[in-house]
Design a protein around this motif. Structure first.
Motif, mmCIF file in Angstrom:
data_model
loop_
_atom_site.group_PDB
_atom_site.id
_atom_site.type_symbol
_atom_site.label_atom_id
_atom_site.label_comp_id
_atom_site.label_asym_id
_atom_site.label_seq_id
_atom_site.Cartn_x
_atom_site.Cartn_y
_atom_site.Cartn_z
ATOM 1 N N PRO A 130 0.806 -1.232 0.000
ATOM 2 C CA PRO A 130 0.000 0.000 0.000
ATOM 3 C C PRO A 130 0.831 1.271 0.000
ATOM 4 C CG PRO A 130 -0.923 -1.587 1.546
ATOM 5 C CD PRO A 130 0.400 -2.151 1.091
ATOM 6 N N SER A 131 1.996 1.230 0.631
ATOM 7 C CA SER A 131 2.808 2.445 0.746
ATOM 8 C C SER A 131 3.353 2.942 -0.587
ATOM 9 C CB SER A 131 3.959 2.216 1.725
ATOM 10 O OG SER A 131 4.776 1.138 1.291
ATOM 11 N N ILE A 132 3.455 2.042 -1.575
ATOM 12 C CA ILE A 132 3.982 2.462 -2.886
ATOM 13 C C ILE A 132 2.985 2.164 -4.007
ATOM 14 C CG2 ILE A 132 6.395 2.221 -2.207
ATOM 15 C CD1 ILE A 132 6.422 -0.479 -3.697
ATOM 16 N N PHE A 133 1.737 1.908 -3.625
ATOM 17 C CA PHE A 133 0.717 1.566 -4.615
ATOM 18 C C PHE A 133 0.420 2.754 -5.515
ATOM 19 C CE2 PHE A 133 -3.568 1.209 -6.231
ATOM 20 C CZ PHE A 133 -3.666 -0.129 -6.587
ATOM 21 N N SER A 134 0.221 2.463 -6.804
ATOM 22 C CA SER A 134 -0.213 3.499 -7.742
ATOM 23 C C SER A 134 -1.153 2.875 -8.757
ATOM 24 C CB SER A 134 0.975 4.140 -8.461
ATOM 25 O OG SER A 134 1.541 3.241 -9.393
ATOM 26 N N VAL A 135 -1.999 3.689 -9.345
ATOM 27 C CA VAL A 135 -2.957 3.182 -10.319
ATOM 28 C C VAL A 135 -2.235 2.656 -11.559
ATOM 29 C CG1 VAL A 135 -3.358 5.407 -11.444
ATOM 30 C CG2 VAL A 135 -5.157 3.687 -11.450
ATOM 31 N N GLU A 136 -1.123 3.284 -11.906
ATOM 32 C CA GLU A 136 -0.349 2.814 -13.059
ATOM 33 C C GLU A 136 0.301 1.461 -12.785
ATOM 34 O OE1 GLU A 136 3.339 4.227 -15.966
ATOM 35 O OE2 GLU A 136 2.531 5.600 -14.467
ATOM 36 N N SER A 137 0.821 1.267 -11.586
ATOM 37 C CA SER A 137 1.496 0.004 -11.268
ATOM 38 C C SER A 137 0.521 -1.163 -11.274
ATOM 39 C CB SER A 137 2.199 0.099 -9.911
ATOM 40 O OG SER A 137 1.270 0.242 -8.854
ATOM 41 N N ILE A 138 -0.683 -0.988 -10.719
ATOM 42 C CA ILE A 138 -1.644 -2.092 -10.701
ATOM 43 C C ILE A 138 -2.166 -2.363 -12.115
ATOM 44 C CG2 ILE A 138 -3.676 -0.667 -10.181
ATOM 45 C CD1 ILE A 138 -2.921 -4.292 -8.997
ATOM 46 N N THR A 139 -2.321 -1.311 -12.912
ATOM 47 C CA THR A 139 -2.773 -1.507 -14.299
ATOM 48 C C THR A 139 -1.760 -2.331 -15.078
ATOM 49 O OG1 THR A 139 -3.959 0.607 -14.250
ATOM 50 C CG2 THR A 139 -3.471 -0.332 -16.410
ATOM 51 N N LYS A 140 -0.497 -2.024 -14.938
ATOM 52 C CA LYS A 140 0.545 -2.787 -15.623
ATOM 53 C C LYS A 140 0.588 -4.230 -15.129
ATOM 54 C CE LYS A 140 3.675 1.018 -16.797
ATOM 55 N NZ LYS A 140 4.998 1.644 -16.550
ATOM 56 N N THR A 141 0.380 -4.423 -13.848
ATOM 57 C CA THR A 141 0.372 -5.781 -13.290
ATOM 58 C C THR A 141 -0.760 -6.608 -13.891
ATOM 59 O OG1 THR A 141 1.343 -5.047 -11.196
ATOM 60 C CG2 THR A 141 0.138 -7.132 -11.172
ATOM 61 N N LEU A 142 -1.945 -6.033 -13.989
ATOM 62 C CA LEU A 142 -3.097 -6.740 -14.559
ATOM 63 C C LEU A 142 -2.872 -7.049 -16.037
ATOM 64 C CD1 LEU A 142 -6.010 -4.682 -12.935
ATOM 65 C CD2 LEU A 142 -5.067 -6.841 -12.155
ATOM 66 N N LEU A 143 -2.318 -6.087 -16.766
ATOM 67 C CA LEU A 143 -2.035 -6.304 -18.188
ATOM 68 C C LEU A 143 -0.958 -7.367 -18.393
ATOM 69 C CD1 LEU A 143 -2.065 -2.617 -19.481
ATOM 70 C CD2 LEU A 143 -3.722 -4.393 -20.049
ATOM 71 N N ASN A 144 0.079 -7.326 -17.567
ATOM 72 C CA ASN A 144 1.150 -8.317 -17.680
ATOM 73 C C ASN A 144 0.642 -9.722 -17.396
ATOM 74 O OD1 ASN A 144 3.085 -6.397 -18.337
ATOM 75 N ND2 ASN A 144 3.716 -6.075 -16.226
ATOM 76 N N THR A 145 -0.271 -9.840 -16.443
ATOM 77 C CA THR A 145 -0.834 -11.152 -16.124
ATOM 78 C C THR A 145 -1.684 -11.665 -17.277
ATOM 79 O OG1 THR A 145 -0.893 -10.489 -13.798
ATOM 80 C CG2 THR A 145 -2.095 -12.475 -14.396
ATOM 81 N N PHE A 146 -2.479 -10.777 -17.878
ATOM 82 C CA PHE A 146 -3.247 -11.174 -19.060
ATOM 83 C C PHE A 146 -2.311 -11.615 -20.176
ATOM 84 C CE2 PHE A 146 -5.128 -10.484 -23.184
ATOM 85 C CZ PHE A 146 -6.407 -10.979 -23.052
ATOM 86 N N ASN A 147 -1.247 -10.883 -20.368
ATOM 87 C CA ASN A 147 -0.289 -11.199 -21.421
ATOM 88 C C ASN A 147 0.291 -12.602 -21.253
ATOM 89 O OD1 ASN A 147 1.325 -10.282 -23.747
ATOM 90 N ND2 ASN A 147 3.047 -10.463 -22.329
ATOM 91 N N SER A 148 0.652 -12.958 -20.025
ATOM 92 C CA SER A 148 1.302 -14.259 -19.791
ATOM 93 C C SER A 148 0.304 -15.402 -19.702
ATOM 94 C CB SER A 148 2.141 -14.202 -18.504
ATOM 95 O OG SER A 148 1.331 -13.917 -17.387
ATOM 96 N N LYS A 149 -0.858 -15.178 -19.082
ATOM 97 C CA LYS A 149 -1.800 -16.271 -18.838
ATOM 98 C C LYS A 149 -2.816 -16.485 -19.949
ATOM 99 C CE LYS A 149 -1.685 -16.568 -13.808
ATOM 100 N NZ LYS A 149 -2.504 -16.670 -12.566
ATOM 101 N N VAL A 150 -3.067 -15.436 -20.729
ATOM 102 C CA VAL A 150 -4.098 -15.551 -21.769
ATOM 103 C C VAL A 150 -3.521 -15.337 -23.163
ATOM 104 C CG1 VAL A 150 -6.316 -14.696 -22.603
ATOM 105 C CG2 VAL A 150 -5.871 -14.792 -20.145
ATOM 106 N N TYR A 151 -2.928 -14.184 -23.398
ATOM 107 C CA TYR A 151 -2.469 -13.877 -24.753
ATOM 108 C C TYR A 151 -1.420 -14.869 -25.242
ATOM 109 C CZ TYR A 151 -0.431 -11.401 -28.713
ATOM 110 O OH TYR A 151 0.039 -11.084 -29.972
ATOM 111 N N ASN A 152 -0.376 -15.071 -24.463
ATOM 112 C CA ASN A 152 0.699 -15.973 -24.903
ATOM 113 C C ASN A 152 0.244 -17.420 -24.992
ATOM 114 O OD1 ASN A 152 2.597 -13.939 -25.165
ATOM 115 N ND2 ASN A 152 3.355 -14.151 -23.076
#
Length: 340
Positions: A174-196
């Motif tokens: 929580p101390s370093i949370f940002s909307v950009e960081s969580i968005t990238k995390t969600l996109l990266n997970t989609f990329n590895s688990k679904v797209y690839n």
């Protein structure tokens, strides 16, 4: 000569004290004139926030805080507050929520679960409820698709990030949370688990169609964990889509009104006859964009649907699904299972 100098000094002191007094009373007696919004940022202090949002003098705010029992030792929880006219400074401060300052120093990871069938409005509401963002920050980020297109090939023809924010359980600081960081995390997970794994060989148009239908399947069978149910419904939706039928999925109608899933259930009947780019009861096409972020099981069901003769389906009050080959059978199911 000395008397005149002394007199001048006294006048300077009196005038200075008078000015200081009036400056202080302007803060003490502060009152809003119009409706205003006060936005509290993560880890704001009360003085910083009031100085920034209300343009009040920082030094006199410190005096005001000292003279009033206000917990300025605490940090504020991020939020956007709507303040009505004729609201005093004390009343404004009384509306603000606080969190202990030691929370800022907490480096322990916390779980953050993004549920399947949530849309960007659900995710935004959840992040706000966890005091991680201000209202609508995540929605704005999800619509800012140009920011991410160069890094993710599956976004080339997309209109928003809605369908690429992979639902899963994540661990955050929580101390370093940002909307950009969580968005990238969600996109990266989609990329590895679904797209690839499932979509890399598909065209952009095919990807959008698959995820769009999967988002409907996610809502239409969200209580059905059996792949057979999802695959059967996906086949029906594919057939309707390719034959240029109405998709007839009620759960698509709320999306343009930026409602959470809970809000949509309460007002779905209000919008059922609206003509817009999402209402599949009034438009012979898929929604303009997918309506949520589907689980990988729904995506797999759309890629590998079960071939049947069914064209219709409905749910009873317990969410059990009944299928039909013809409109007559479908109407019979309506009479049997929706009216009991």
């Amino acid at each position: 000569m000395l008397f005149r100098l002394f007199k001048l000094i006294i006048w300077i002191i009196v005038i200075s004290m008078t000015i200081l007094y009036f400056q202080y009373t302007s803060i003490r007696d502060f009152e809003t004139k119009n409706d205003i919004s006060i936005k509290v940022q993560s880890w704001d202090s009360l003085i910083w926030m009031l100085n920034r949002e209300l343009n009040l003098n920082e030094n006199f705010l410190k005096i005001y805080i000292k003279n009033n029992p206000i917990p300025d030792r605490f940090l504020l929880k991020s939020w956007e507050y709507k303040i009505s006219p004729k609201t005093s400074l004390w009343e404004i401060i009384s509306q603000i929520d606080y969190r202990p300052i030691q929370d800022k120093l907490n480096n322990e990871q916390e779980k953050l679960t993004i549920l399947e069938w949530w849309n960007i409005f659900d995710i935004d509401e959840h992040l706000v409820s966890r005091w991680l963002i201000n209202p609508k920050d995540f929605i704005k980020e999800a619509k800012n698709i140009e920011k991410y297109k160069d890094n993710y090939p599956f976004l080339q023809d997309a209109l928003s990030l809605e369908w690429f924010l992979y639902p899963d359980t994540y661990f955050i600081l929580p101390s370093i949370f940002s909307v950009e960081s969580i968005t990238k995390t969600l996109l990266n997970t989609f990329n590895s688990k679904v797209y690839n794994e499932l979509l890399k060989d598909k065209t952009s148009k095919e990807i959008i169609e698959i995820i769009n239908i999967a988002s409907i399947v996610e809502k239409e069978a969200f209580s059905q964990w059996w792949m057979q149910e999802k695959a059967t419904i996906s086949w029906i939706l594919w057939k309707r889509y390719k034959e240029k039928w109405f998709i007839w999925a009620d759960i698509t109608v709320c999306y343009p009104y930026e409602l959470t899933s809970k809000e949509c259930r309460l007002v779905i009947s209000k919008y059922i006859k609206e003509v817009n780019d999402y209402n599949t009861r009034t438009m012979v096409w898929l929604p303009k964009t997918p309506i949520n972020n589907p689980h990988v099981s729904s995506i797999k069901a759309v890629i590998n649907p079960i071939n049947t003769n069914y064209w219709y389906y409905l749910h009873d009050k317990n969410w059990k699904i009944y299928y039909a080959n013809t409109n007559e059978e479908h109407n019979r199911n309506r009479n049997l299972y929706l009216n009991r």
